[in-house]
Design an enzyme around this catalytic site. Structure first.
Site, PDB file in Angstrom:
ATOM      1  CB  SER A 131       1.901 -16.513 -10.413  1.00 13.14           C
ATOM      2  OG  SER A 131       0.583 -16.033 -10.406  1.00 13.14           O
ATOM      3  CE  LYS A 174      -0.620 -17.773  -8.159  1.00 13.37           C
ATOM      4  NZ  LYS A 174      -1.288 -17.957  -9.446  1.00 13.37           N
ATOM      5  CE1 TYR A 195      -2.349 -15.478  -4.808  1.00 15.67           C
ATOM      6  CE2 TYR A 195      -3.835 -13.735  -5.522  1.00 15.67           C
ATOM      7  CZ  TYR A 195      -3.035 -14.826  -5.820  1.00 15.67           C
ATOM      8  OH  TYR A 195      -2.914 -15.252  -7.126  1.00 15.67           O
ATOM      9  CE1 TYR A 210      -0.855 -19.710 -13.037  1.00 13.86           C
ATOM     10  CE2 TYR A 210       0.065 -18.431 -14.851  1.00 13.86           C
ATOM     11  CZ  TYR A 210      -0.111 -18.636 -13.500  1.00 13.86           C
ATOM     12  OH  TYR A 210       0.458 -17.774 -12.601  1.00 13.86           O
ATOM     13  CB  VAL A 268       0.846 -11.801 -14.991  1.00 13.42           C
ATOM     14  CG1 VAL A 268      -0.014 -13.002 -15.308  1.00 13.42           C
ATOM     15  CG2 VAL A 268       0.499 -11.195 -13.642  1.00 13.42           C
TER      16      VAL A 268
END
Length: 305
Positions: free
Chosen positions: A63, A66, A189, A241, A259
């Site tokens: 992530s 992102k 993705y 998050y 992660v």
């Protein structure tokens, strides 16, 4: 300030925590990470570097990617992007479907999975079949390193086990918030999540956000100052998050986790950092990485607060 000795202190103080947390297992290829790995890198905007642990070892950025796709999408679409993805904290797990359902398929922010899938979709509208190579090219530019690539085994593992992400994209497609072919979007993705980097490269890649949008080593403007400010603010409020508030409270820096066990962080006008330890806490963030960054800001006073 002697950053090298501070890194050595941190490495010593986090040792008892290796008994806690667990390596991500919902993507089988990620389970192969060595649970005892630890690395931390600091790169200052004037080019000094400090590293400890296995800082040359590549891992899946997941992530953290992102940040790059959001930066590219923001550069291409500016405020128009916010019609498709918001900029508020979610307060829910990174792969939650619930909020997406009652908010009509508009993800809260670009750092939860649904939001990142939307930003990838917007990039495909712009770059078509060349999207992944453009993302990779952009990461190479920000990190000033041309050797970066992705891991095909992790990519395939994500494709085979990414049921929740497939649910997210199909739900958003039903709300007409995905413009392109869902298979193409989800493959792109997963591919960007499978990019492999080490803490040295990732610290370099975040320098532009520590320096008002300009990569200080190459002196290249990556993004304008106003957009860099917005990316940093979202990293602070949404980068971890449903643990983002806790990270802001304990660490006090804009940051983004993955992660795969990596966390990047930015000290505005001073430096970028990256820490790697693959054992995660309940929210899916590196347990030891979070603690290492908390120790860093405590020892140096280099928080934004």
């Amino acid at each position: 300030m002697n950053y090298q000795s501070i890194l050595a202190e941190i490495q010593n103080e986090i040792k008892p925590l290796f008994k806690e947390g667990k390596v991500a297992n919902y993507i089988p290829a990620l389970q192969k990470a060595n649970p005892n790995d630890f690395a931390m890198s600091i790169v200052t905007i004037d080019g000094n570097e400090y590293h400890i642990g296995c800082s040359d070892k590549n891992f899946s950025i997941q992530s953290i990617s992102k940040v790059f796709t959001f930066t590219l999408a923001l550069e291409n679409y500016s405020k128009e992007l916010y019609k498709k993805v918001g900029h508020e904290p979610s307060g829910d797990p990174f792969n939650s479907l619930v909020q997406l359902e009652y908010e009509n398929g508009i993800p809260r922010n670009p750092f939860i999975n649904a939001g990142a899938i939307v930003t990838t979709d917007s990039l495909i509208s712009k770059y078509k079949d060349d999207t992944f190579s453009q993302v990779l090219k952009f990461i190479k530019k920000t990190s000033n390193n041309n050797t970066i690539n992705f891991d095909n085994e992790i990519f395939k593992s994500e494709l085979e086990h990414g049921y929740r992400n497939l649910s997210l994209i199909n739900l958003m497609k039903s709300f007409k918030n995905i413009d392109n072919d869902t298979k193409k979007v989800i493959e792109t993705y997963f591919q960007q999540c499978s990019i492999m980097m080490n803490t040295k490269q990732l610290a370099h890649s975040m320098l532009f956000l520590a320096n008002h949008g300009r990569q200080p080593i190459t002196n290249e403007i990556i993004i304008n100052e106003a957009k860099a400010k917005r990316i940093n603010s979202l990293m602070l409020t949404c980068g971890h998050y449903d643990a983002s508030g806790d990270f802001a409270y304990k660490v006090g820096l804009p940051g983004k986790s993955g992660v795969g066990g990596g966390i990047v962080a930015v000290v505005p006008k001073k430096m970028a950092l990256c820490v790697y330890s693959p054992k995660l806490n309940k929210q899916g963030n590196s347990l030891i990485g979070t603690k290492a960054l908390e120790l860093f800001t405590t020892k140096t006073g280099l928080s934004i607060f």
